[in-house]
Scaffold this motif. Structure first.
Motif, PDB file in Angstrom:
ATOM      1  N   GLU A   1     -12.884 -31.779   3.217  1.00 60.37           N
ATOM      2  CA  GLU A   1     -13.346 -30.806   2.212  1.00 60.37           C
ATOM      3  C   GLU A   1     -13.423 -29.419   2.835  1.00 60.37           C
ATOM      4  O   GLU A   1     -13.874 -29.265   3.963  1.00 60.37           O
ATOM      5  CB  GLU A   1     -14.712 -31.225   1.678  1.00 60.37           C
ATOM      6  N   ASN A   2     -12.972 -28.403   2.082  1.00 61.57           N
ATOM      7  CA  ASN A   2     -13.048 -27.027   2.567  1.00 61.57           C
ATOM      8  C   ASN A   2     -13.504 -26.046   1.488  1.00 61.57           C
ATOM      9  O   ASN A   2     -13.345 -24.848   1.634  1.00 61.57           O
ATOM     10  CB  ASN A   2     -11.708 -26.578   3.158  1.00 61.57           C
ATOM     11  N   ARG A   3     -14.074 -26.562   0.414  1.00 63.74           N
ATOM     12  CA  ARG A   3     -14.581 -25.695  -0.668  1.00 63.74           C
ATOM     13  C   ARG A   3     -16.092 -25.544  -0.529  1.00 63.74           C
ATOM     14  O   ARG A   3     -16.823 -26.515  -0.625  1.00 63.74           O
ATOM     15  CB  ARG A   3     -14.267 -26.301  -2.036  1.00 63.74           C
ATOM     16  N   ARG A   4     -16.548 -24.319  -0.324  1.00 66.81           N
ATOM     17  CA  ARG A   4     -17.995 -24.109  -0.144  1.00 66.81           C
ATOM     18  C   ARG A   4     -18.777 -24.383  -1.428  1.00 66.81           C
ATOM     19  O   ARG A   4     -19.949 -24.682  -1.386  1.00 66.81           O
ATOM     20  CB  ARG A   4     -18.285 -22.719   0.378  1.00 66.81           C
ATOM     21  N   GLY A   5     -18.128 -24.315  -2.564  1.00 67.33           N
ATOM     22  CA  GLY A   5     -18.792 -24.579  -3.843  1.00 67.33           C
ATOM     23  C   GLY A   5     -18.792 -26.038  -4.247  1.00 67.33           C
ATOM     24  O   GLY A   5     -19.308 -26.390  -5.313  1.00 67.33           O
ATOM     25  N   ARG A   6     -18.240 -26.908  -3.409  1.00 68.67           N
ATOM     26  CA  ARG A   6     -18.186 -28.341  -3.705  1.00 68.67           C
ATOM     27  C   ARG A   6     -19.597 -28.853  -3.923  1.00 68.67           C
ATOM     28  O   ARG A   6     -20.482 -28.672  -3.091  1.00 68.67           O
ATOM     29  CB  ARG A   6     -17.527 -29.076  -2.528  1.00 68.67           C
ATOM     30  N   LYS A   7     -19.841 -29.476  -5.058  1.00 64.58           N
ATOM     31  CA  LYS A   7     -21.173 -29.982  -5.382  1.00 64.58           C
ATOM     32  C   LYS A   7     -21.391 -31.340  -4.720  1.00 64.58           C
ATOM     33  O   LYS A   7     -20.558 -32.231  -4.816  1.00 64.58           O
ATOM     34  CB  LYS A   7     -21.342 -30.097  -6.892  1.00 64.58           C
ATOM     35  N   LEU A   8     -22.519 -31.467  -4.053  1.00 65.98           N
ATOM     36  CA  LEU A   8     -22.908 -32.706  -3.405  1.00 65.98           C
ATOM     37  C   LEU A   8     -24.059 -33.329  -4.186  1.00 65.98           C
ATOM     38  O   LEU A   8     -25.038 -32.660  -4.484  1.00 65.98           O
ATOM     39  CB  LEU A   8     -23.346 -32.428  -1.962  1.00 65.98           C
ATOM     40  N   TYR A   9     -23.916 -34.602  -4.501  1.00 62.85           N
ATOM     41  CA  TYR A   9     -24.916 -35.311  -5.292  1.00 62.85           C
ATOM     42  C   TYR A   9     -25.565 -36.415  -4.474  1.00 62.85           C
ATOM     43  O   TYR A   9     -25.049 -36.814  -3.427  1.00 62.85           O
ATOM     44  CB  TYR A   9     -24.253 -35.927  -6.535  1.00 62.85           C
TER      45      TYR A   9
END
Length: 67
Positions: free
Chosen positions: A44-52
């Motif tokens: 993963e390289n997207r800083r906006g990736r949502k982690l649940y």
């Protein structure tokens, strides 16, 4: 290591700051290019990736479980 979040999700950029891999949000973009990061086994390289809750994040060999 388990990391508890208060909301439904946390972004990967916020997570990097929370875990002290970066000191400020402005460092997130560079850190994502330099660090080896996977979320649930996928690079993963997207800083906006949502982690649940239930997501597993591995940063440079350090494993974290979102709770």
């Amino acid at each position: 290591m388990e990391i508890k979040i208060r909301n439904d999700y946390i972004t990967l950029g916020q997570f990097l700051k929370l875990t002290d891999f970066i000191q400020s949000g402005g460092e997130a973009k560079a850190a994502l290019q330099e660090l080896e990061i996977t979320v649930n086994g996928v690079v993963e390289n997207r800083r906006g990736r949502k982690l649940y809750s239930g997501d597993q994040v591995v940063i440079e060999g350090h494993a974290f479980l979102i709770q």
